[in-house]
Design a protein around this motif. Structure first.
Motif, PDB file in Angstrom:
ATOM      1  N   GLY A 211       2.238   9.553  -5.941  1.00  0.00           N
ATOM      2  CA  GLY A 211       2.759  10.851  -5.550  1.00  0.00           C
ATOM      3  C   GLY A 211       2.186  11.375  -4.256  1.00  0.00           C
ATOM      4  N   TRP A 212       1.500  10.533  -3.493  1.00  0.00           N
ATOM      5  CA  TRP A 212       0.960  10.933  -2.196  1.00  0.00           C
ATOM      6  C   TRP A 212       2.058  10.748  -1.152  1.00  0.00           C
ATOM      7  CZ3 TRP A 212      -4.862  10.085  -1.050  1.00  0.00           C
ATOM      8  CH2 TRP A 212      -5.607  10.418  -2.187  1.00  0.00           C
ATOM      9  N   ARG A 213       2.916  11.734  -1.035  1.00  0.00           N
ATOM     10  CA  ARG A 213       4.131  11.591  -0.247  1.00  0.00           C
ATOM     11  C   ARG A 213       3.853  11.315   1.222  1.00  0.00           C
ATOM     12  NH1 ARG A 213       9.079  16.016   0.307  1.00  0.00           N
ATOM     13  NH2 ARG A 213      10.168  14.942   1.988  1.00  0.00           N
ATOM     14  N   ASN A 214       3.002  12.111   1.854  1.00  0.00           N
ATOM     15  CA  ASN A 214       2.763  11.951   3.289  1.00  0.00           C
ATOM     16  C   ASN A 214       2.147  10.599   3.608  1.00  0.00           C
ATOM     17  OD1 ASN A 214       3.825  14.465   3.930  1.00  0.00           O
ATOM     18  ND2 ASN A 214       1.852  15.505   3.754  1.00  0.00           N
ATOM     19  N   ALA A 215       1.136  10.203   2.811  1.00  0.00           N
ATOM     20  CA  ALA A 215       0.492   8.909   3.043  1.00  0.00           C
ATOM     21  C   ALA A 215       1.502   7.779   2.900  1.00  0.00           C
ATOM     22  CB  ALA A 215      -0.665   8.711   2.064  1.00  0.00           C
ATOM     23  N   CYS A 216       2.333   7.857   1.860  1.00  0.00           N
ATOM     24  CA  CYS A 216       3.371   6.842   1.642  1.00  0.00           C
ATOM     25  C   CYS A 216       4.332   6.791   2.813  1.00  0.00           C
ATOM     26  CB  CYS A 216       4.112   7.142   0.349  1.00  0.00           C
ATOM     27  SG  CYS A 216       5.630   6.179   0.118  1.00  0.00           S
ATOM     28  N   ASN A 217       4.800   7.943   3.255  1.00  0.00           N
ATOM     29  CA  ASN A 217       5.794   7.985   4.320  1.00  0.00           C
ATOM     30  C   ASN A 217       5.271   7.383   5.616  1.00  0.00           C
ATOM     31  OD1 ASN A 217       7.481   9.246   2.520  1.00  0.00           O
ATOM     32  ND2 ASN A 217       7.336  11.261   3.437  1.00  0.00           N
ATOM     33  N   TYR A 218       4.060   7.768   6.011  1.00  0.00           N
ATOM     34  CA  TYR A 218       3.551   7.302   7.300  1.00  0.00           C
ATOM     35  C   TYR A 218       3.141   5.828   7.264  1.00  0.00           C
ATOM     36  CZ  TYR A 218       3.745  12.156   8.671  1.00  0.00           C
ATOM     37  OH  TYR A 218       4.193  13.420   8.965  1.00  0.00           O
ATOM     38  N   ILE A 219       2.627   5.376   6.123  1.00  0.00           N
ATOM     39  CA  ILE A 219       2.320   3.946   5.995  1.00  0.00           C
ATOM     40  C   ILE A 219       3.610   3.141   6.018  1.00  0.00           C
ATOM     41  CG2 ILE A 219       1.411   2.158   4.459  1.00  0.00           C
ATOM     42  CD1 ILE A 219      -0.689   4.141   3.539  1.00  0.00           C
ATOM     43  N   PHE A 220       4.652   3.687   5.407  1.00  0.00           N
ATOM     44  CA  PHE A 220       5.935   2.984   5.414  1.00  0.00           C
ATOM     45  C   PHE A 220       6.481   2.858   6.829  1.00  0.00           C
ATOM     46  CE2 PHE A 220      10.537   2.655   5.171  1.00  0.00           C
ATOM     47  CZ  PHE A 220      10.695   1.652   4.232  1.00  0.00           C
ATOM     48  N   ILE A 221       6.322   3.893   7.642  1.00  0.00           N
ATOM     49  CA  ILE A 221       6.792   3.825   9.021  1.00  0.00           C
ATOM     50  C   ILE A 221       6.023   2.743   9.784  1.00  0.00           C
ATOM     51  CG2 ILE A 221       6.954   5.085  11.204  1.00  0.00           C
ATOM     52  CD1 ILE A 221       9.036   5.838   9.075  1.00  0.00           C
ATOM     53  N   VAL A 222       4.711   2.656   9.543  1.00  0.00           N
ATOM     54  CA  VAL A 222       3.914   1.586  10.170  1.00  0.00           C
ATOM     55  C   VAL A 222       4.421   0.227   9.704  1.00  0.00           C
ATOM     56  CG1 VAL A 222       1.616   0.557  10.355  1.00  0.00           C
ATOM     57  CG2 VAL A 222       1.874   3.044  10.434  1.00  0.00           C
ATOM     58  N   PHE A 223       4.670   0.116   8.391  1.00  0.00           N
ATOM     59  CA  PHE A 223       5.209  -1.142   7.851  1.00  0.00           C
ATOM     60  C   PHE A 223       6.536  -1.492   8.510  1.00  0.00           C
ATOM     61  CE2 PHE A 223       8.600  -2.455   4.900  1.00  0.00           C
ATOM     62  CZ  PHE A 223       8.287  -3.805   4.791  1.00  0.00           C
ATOM     63  N   ALA A 224       7.436  -0.509   8.629  1.00  0.00           N
ATOM     64  CA  ALA A 224       8.754  -0.761   9.220  1.00  0.00           C
ATOM     65  C   ALA A 224       8.618  -1.265  10.647  1.00  0.00           C
ATOM     66  CB  ALA A 224       9.601   0.512   9.187  1.00  0.00           C
ATOM     67  N   ALA A 225       7.704  -0.663  11.412  1.00  0.00           N
ATOM     68  CA  ALA A 225       7.504  -1.085  12.801  1.00  0.00           C
ATOM     69  C   ALA A 225       6.966  -2.515  12.867  1.00  0.00           C
ATOM     70  CB  ALA A 225       6.548  -0.122  13.504  1.00  0.00           C
ATOM     71  N   VAL A 226       5.952  -2.820  12.047  1.00  0.00           N
ATOM     72  CA  VAL A 226       5.375  -4.164  12.039  1.00  0.00           C
ATOM     73  C   VAL A 226       6.395  -5.182  11.551  1.00  0.00           C
ATOM     74  CG1 VAL A 226       3.566  -5.629  11.043  1.00  0.00           C
ATOM     75  CG2 VAL A 226       3.028  -3.281  11.728  1.00  0.00           C
TER      76      VAL A 226
ATOM     77  N   SER B 271       0.832  -1.202   0.000  1.00  0.00           N
ATOM     78  CA  SER B 271       0.000   0.000   0.000  1.00  0.00           C
ATOM     79  C   SER B 271       0.866   1.250   0.000  1.00  0.00           C
ATOM     80  CB  SER B 271      -0.945  -0.001   1.210  1.00  0.00           C
ATOM     81  OG  SER B 271      -0.217  -0.005   2.424  1.00  0.00           O
ATOM     82  N   ALA B 272       2.000   1.223   0.708  1.00  0.00           N
ATOM     83  CA  ALA B 272       2.930   2.359   0.684  1.00  0.00           C
ATOM     84  C   ALA B 272       3.472   2.578  -0.726  1.00  0.00           C
ATOM     85  CB  ALA B 272       4.068   2.120   1.667  1.00  0.00           C
ATOM     86  N   LYS B 273       3.773   1.488  -1.424  1.00  0.00           N
ATOM     87  CA  LYS B 273       4.243   1.608  -2.807  1.00  0.00           C
ATOM     88  C   LYS B 273       3.180   2.247  -3.688  1.00  0.00           C
ATOM     89  CE  LYS B 273       7.293  -2.464  -2.856  1.00  0.00           C
ATOM     90  NZ  LYS B 273       7.479  -3.804  -3.479  1.00  0.00           N
ATOM     91  N   MET B 274       1.918   1.832  -3.501  1.00  0.00           N
ATOM     92  CA  MET B 274       0.840   2.382  -4.317  1.00  0.00           C
ATOM     93  C   MET B 274       0.736   3.893  -4.139  1.00  0.00           C
ATOM     94  SD  MET B 274      -1.869  -0.676  -3.544  1.00  0.00           S
ATOM     95  CE  MET B 274      -3.318   0.164  -4.190  1.00  0.00           C
TER      96      MET B 274
END
Length: 390
Positions: free
Chosen positions: A259-274, A251-254
């Protein structure tokens, strides 16, 4: 010969603790156990996934493409390299990245300027790179599967005691009755990873291509082996752990491709934590501990024990490799507020649109003209002020 090889391969002392064997896994009294020949079911399921994926990515316009358009994903505008048989032959047969000396040689062969040759190779490389829409479709396909697989796996295990106490997965081993939910969970997961292995040649190439191949092969071997020797409870836990973070990444890749930078960044942080919690903490210190340390308190080690845990160690090494990349990206984002980018992806050599690149080329041509005279087919044409006399 094949019969003798099969008999040697399936001998009980390789795959079972002393005193246990295949006879313990024969169906009786209404109890059903996993069989090696059940794994053939995964082949048509893998084929089915390949077909569904093609429909999902190319024909089902009501799924991926409109969603991509809604999120703002557009086809990458790329200038095509003009046809040149000499440069095309060099590109296909020798290298996609010519050295400076090779560029000079190609200039002599084609009559192009050095800048034109370099531009041709840049455009030609970009032509071979997948578009954002293709990447988006691949990510949306994997996101859909991983999310549904995680939900299905959680539903199949939510009432099982080994989800809450991992030691319960060895209770009564190997006489563990196969449940319908476990059967389909295994076959679908095995079929999906089989489809990934079959389609890896046509998928977007990433820098960790070899690691992905190793991961897919190790996963298929792990699922198949755990099925054959009834390590199914451990297998279901391992699959659930792996599915728990992957849909966040996709979902972060999508959002990244959109080009939704903020959504990508914060979802990626959630992914990294999980990812870190499940792959670097829970997986090694709970699951691997309960497959490596706990079993030897019940029975003597055997070949299957080492083989199974060896595959888990391969996966854990890959987890560490990917965790390094993930942490590097996360730290860069948290400390410098930089955009989250997938370091494994090959990017276009220019992020400029066609109009912007044309403007740059025109500016370069004007600069070149001012210095060397006008350009004609990549060569400087100097004004001759000498009058021509008859």
């Amino acid at each position: 010969m094949l019969s003798g090889l099969s008999e040697w391969f399936w001998q009980e002392r390789l795959w079972f603790p002393e005193g246990l064997g295949w006879a313990d896994l024969e169906d009786r009294d209404g109890r059903v156990y996993a069989k090696a020949h059940d794994l053939w079911v995964a082949l048509p399921i893998a084929l089915m996934f390949l077909i569904i994926r093609q429909i999902f990515e190319r024909l089902a316009r009501r799924v991926a493409t409109p969603l991509a358009s809604l999120l703002g994903v557009k086809e990458t505008v790329r200038l095509k390299a003009p046809h040149n048989s000499t440069l095309e032959s060099y590109y296909c047969n020798i290298t996609k990245n010519p050295t400076q000396s090779s560029v000079a040689s190609l200039c002599k062969q084609t009559g192009y300027s050095e800048r034109q040759v370099q531009r041709w190779f840049r455009r030609r490389r970009n032509q071979d790179r997948p578009s954002l829409l293709k990447k988006f479709r691949e990510a949306s396909w994997r996101f859909t599967f991983y999310l549904l697989a995680f939900i299905a796996g959680l539903a199949a295990l939510i009432d099982k005691p080994w989800l809450y106490d991992v030691k319960e997965m060895w209770e009564g081993f190997p006489v563990l009755t196969l449940l319908p939910s476990q059967y389909w969970y295994y076959m679908i997961e095995l079929g999906f990873y089989g489809s990934l292995l079959f389609s890896v040649a046509s998928d977007v190439k990433r820098k960790d291509f070899k690691e992905q191949i190793v991961h897919h092969v190790a996963t298929i071997l792990l699922i198949s082996f755990s099925w054959c020797v009834n390590y199914i409870r451990a297998g279901t836990l391992i699959m659930l752990v792996h599915d728990s973070s992957d849909y966040f990444l996709e979902s972060a890749k999508m959002f990244n491709y959109a080009g939704w930078r903020n959504a990508c960044n914060y979802i990626f942080i959630v992914f990294a934590a999980v990812f870190i919690i499940t792959r670097l903490v829970y997986f090694p210190f709970w699951i691997v501990y309960c497959t490596w340390v706990y079993p030897v308190t019940i029975y003597e080690p055997f070949f299957g024990y080492y083989f199974f845990n060896g595959l888990l160690m391969v996966l854990q090494c890959l987890h560490i490799f990917w965790a390094v990349l993930i942490i590097r990206i996360a730290v860069r984002f948290l400390t410098h507020n930089e955009k989250v980018d997938d370091e494994r992806s090959d990017k276009d050599e220019t992020d400029e649109s066609e109009e912007e690149e044309e403007e740059e080329e025109q500016a370069e041509d004007k600069k070149h003209t001012k210095k060397n005279g006008p350009m004609l087919n990549g060569h400087s044409v100097h004004n001759n002020n000498h009058s021509k006399t008859e």
